[in-house]
Design a protein around this motif. Structure first.
Motif, mmCIF file in Angstrom:
data_model
loop_
_atom_site.group_PDB
_atom_site.id
_atom_site.type_symbol
_atom_site.label_atom_id
_atom_site.label_comp_id
_atom_site.label_asym_id
_atom_site.label_seq_id
_atom_site.Cartn_x
_atom_site.Cartn_y
_atom_site.Cartn_z
ATOM 1 N N GLN A 1 45.467 56.103 -10.372
ATOM 2 C CA GLN A 1 46.013 55.628 -8.997
ATOM 3 C C GLN A 1 48.306 54.677 -9.450
ATOM 4 O O GLN A 1 47.868 53.880 -9.849
ATOM 5 C CB GLN A 1 45.722 55.467 -8.199
ATOM 6 N N THR A 2 49.267 55.770 -9.182
ATOM 7 C CA THR A 2 49.764 55.105 -9.912
ATOM 8 C C THR A 2 50.752 54.290 -8.558
ATOM 9 O O THR A 2 50.628 54.951 -7.519
ATOM 10 C CB THR A 2 50.806 56.196 -10.276
ATOM 11 N N ALA A 3 51.721 53.313 -8.887
ATOM 12 C CA ALA A 3 52.048 52.628 -7.257
ATOM 13 C C ALA A 3 50.723 52.044 -6.254
ATOM 14 O O ALA A 3 51.744 52.446 -5.568
ATOM 15 C CB ALA A 3 53.658 53.312 -7.351
ATOM 16 N N LEU A 4 50.494 52.132 -6.208
ATOM 17 C CA LEU A 4 49.077 51.566 -5.939
ATOM 18 C C LEU A 4 49.704 50.139 -5.437
ATOM 19 O O LEU A 4 49.576 49.775 -4.001
ATOM 20 C CB LEU A 4 47.945 50.855 -6.719
ATOM 21 N N ASP A 5 50.656 49.683 -5.675
ATOM 22 C CA ASP A 5 50.523 48.020 -4.983
ATOM 23 C C ASP A 5 51.961 48.995 -3.415
ATOM 24 O O ASP A 5 52.211 48.410 -2.733
ATOM 25 C CB ASP A 5 52.245 46.865 -5.572
ATOM 26 N N LEU A 6 53.155 49.750 -4.352
ATOM 27 C CA LEU A 6 53.519 50.505 -3.314
ATOM 28 C C LEU A 6 53.083 50.994 -2.058
ATOM 29 O O LEU A 6 53.938 51.140 -0.890
ATOM 30 C CB LEU A 6 54.629 51.250 -3.753
ATOM 31 N N LEU A 7 51.777 52.004 -2.591
ATOM 32 C CA LEU A 7 51.260 52.732 -1.531
ATOM 33 C C LEU A 7 50.669 52.056 -0.920
ATOM 34 O O LEU A 7 50.965 52.052 0.679
ATOM 35 C CB LEU A 7 50.719 53.580 -2.577
ATOM 36 N N VAL A 8 49.927 50.612 -1.012
ATOM 37 C CA VAL A 8 49.256 50.024 -0.008
ATOM 38 C C VAL A 8 50.900 49.167 1.338
ATOM 39 O O VAL A 8 50.011 49.155 2.431
ATOM 40 C CB VAL A 8 48.302 49.208 -0.668
ATOM 41 N N VAL B 1 53.334 50.639 2.587
ATOM 42 C CA VAL B 1 53.239 51.657 3.169
ATOM 43 C C VAL B 1 52.409 51.691 4.301
ATOM 44 O O VAL B 1 52.309 51.855 5.518
ATOM 45 C CB VAL B 1 54.026 53.191 2.273
ATOM 46 N N VAL B 2 51.241 52.121 3.354
ATOM 47 C CA VAL B 2 49.775 52.911 4.460
ATOM 48 C C VAL B 2 49.239 51.733 4.579
ATOM 49 O O VAL B 2 48.799 51.533 5.631
ATOM 50 C CB VAL B 2 48.973 53.664 3.577
ATOM 51 N N ALA C 1 42.026 53.351 6.525
ATOM 52 C CA ALA C 1 42.228 53.610 7.348
ATOM 53 C C ALA C 1 41.676 52.054 8.036
ATOM 54 O O ALA C 1 41.463 51.565 8.770
ATOM 55 C CB ALA C 1 41.658 54.881 8.010
ATOM 56 N N LEU C 2 40.259 51.992 7.405
ATOM 57 C CA LEU C 2 39.740 50.642 6.956
ATOM 58 C C LEU C 2 40.269 49.567 6.833
ATOM 59 O O LEU C 2 40.260 48.614 8.095
ATOM 60 C CB LEU C 2 38.295 50.398 6.626
ATOM 61 N N ALA C 3 41.706 49.448 6.267
ATOM 62 C CA ALA C 3 42.361 48.909 6.147
ATOM 63 C C ALA C 3 43.205 47.464 6.925
ATOM 64 O O ALA C 3 43.589 46.925 7.647
ATOM 65 C CB ALA C 3 43.050 48.497 4.287
ATOM 66 N N ARG C 4 43.776 49.240 7.622
ATOM 67 C CA ARG C 4 44.580 48.829 8.764
ATOM 68 C C ARG C 4 43.484 47.830 10.196
ATOM 69 O O ARG C 4 44.320 47.244 11.111
ATOM 70 C CB ARG C 4 45.621 50.241 9.135
#
Length: 218
Positions: free
Chosen positions: A39-46, A48-49, A19-22
């Protein structure tokens, strides 16, 4: 520190961190995130969110960031490399909350605030307590442009006045009024179960509350 806006590093890619990043990205900041090793696939998660934020390992984040936000669960806070934060402005956005973290007797028995405990790990870090006394869902919902009559206030406490000023400017860019609460010991008022936690207050209301809760010097 760069001539333009500082690069912001966030430890924690959960709901608070993203939320802070956005908000930071929307305000024109460069953001670097580091998440749990599990935390797997962190690059993908970030992507997206928090599209636009970069993912880095802890060492690279510390190297690149001008200002660091610690947004991990309190029970995981010792996984953060506090010892590497020499000279860095570090926003401690953590909260000790036994329903989430479990009971930690050493914290319960310690007369210091939780941010003072963290600051003692590395006295060369410039620790500021803030961004912890509102929920992650409120960060985006309550952000308003400067001058808005209903703008919510957030307190900033820390023993380094220049660090407090830097974090106050960041908070203003995020969409909140910053209230200088003085020394780090005054952060008790921002912790769960204490007067400022979870309350929607204007700058004047929060300043009055922090003045009432201020710990005497000496």
């Amino acid at each position: 520190m760069t001539d333009e806006r500082p690069v912001i590093g966030i430890f924690g890619a959960g709901k608070v961190g993203t939320a802070l990043a956005r908000l930071l990205l929307a305000a024109g900041y460069e953001v670097v995130l580091s998440g749990s090793p599990r935390q797997t696939a962190l690059d993908l998660l970030v992507s997206v969110v928090a599209p636009g934020a970069r993912v880095a390992d802890p060492a690279r984040l510390v190297e690149e960031a001008d200002l660091i936000i610690v947004a991990v669960p309190f029970g995981k806070s010792r996984t953060v490399p506090w010892e590497a934060f020499d000279g860095k402005v570090v926003v401690d956005a953590t909260n000790y909350w036994p329903p989430i973290d479990g009971t930690i007797p050493t914290v319960d028995e310690d007369p210091r605030t939780t941010s003072e405990i963290h600051a003692a790990i590395n006295p060369r870090a410039r620790i500021v307590k803030s961004l912890n006394h509102l929920g992650y869902h409120e960060m985006e919902d309550d952000a308003m442009p400067a001058g808005s009559p209903l703008r919510r206030a957030l307190a900033v406490v820390g023993d380094d006045a220049d660090a407090r000023d830097l974090v106050a400017r960041l908070i203003d860019d995020l969409g909140f009024d910053a209230v200088d609460g003085g020394r780090l010991v005054n952060g008790r008022a921002l912790e769960p179960g204490h007067p400022a936690f979870g309350r929607e207050l204007s700058a004047s209301e929060l300043a009055a509350l922090m003045a009432d809760e201020r710990v005497p010097v000496g």
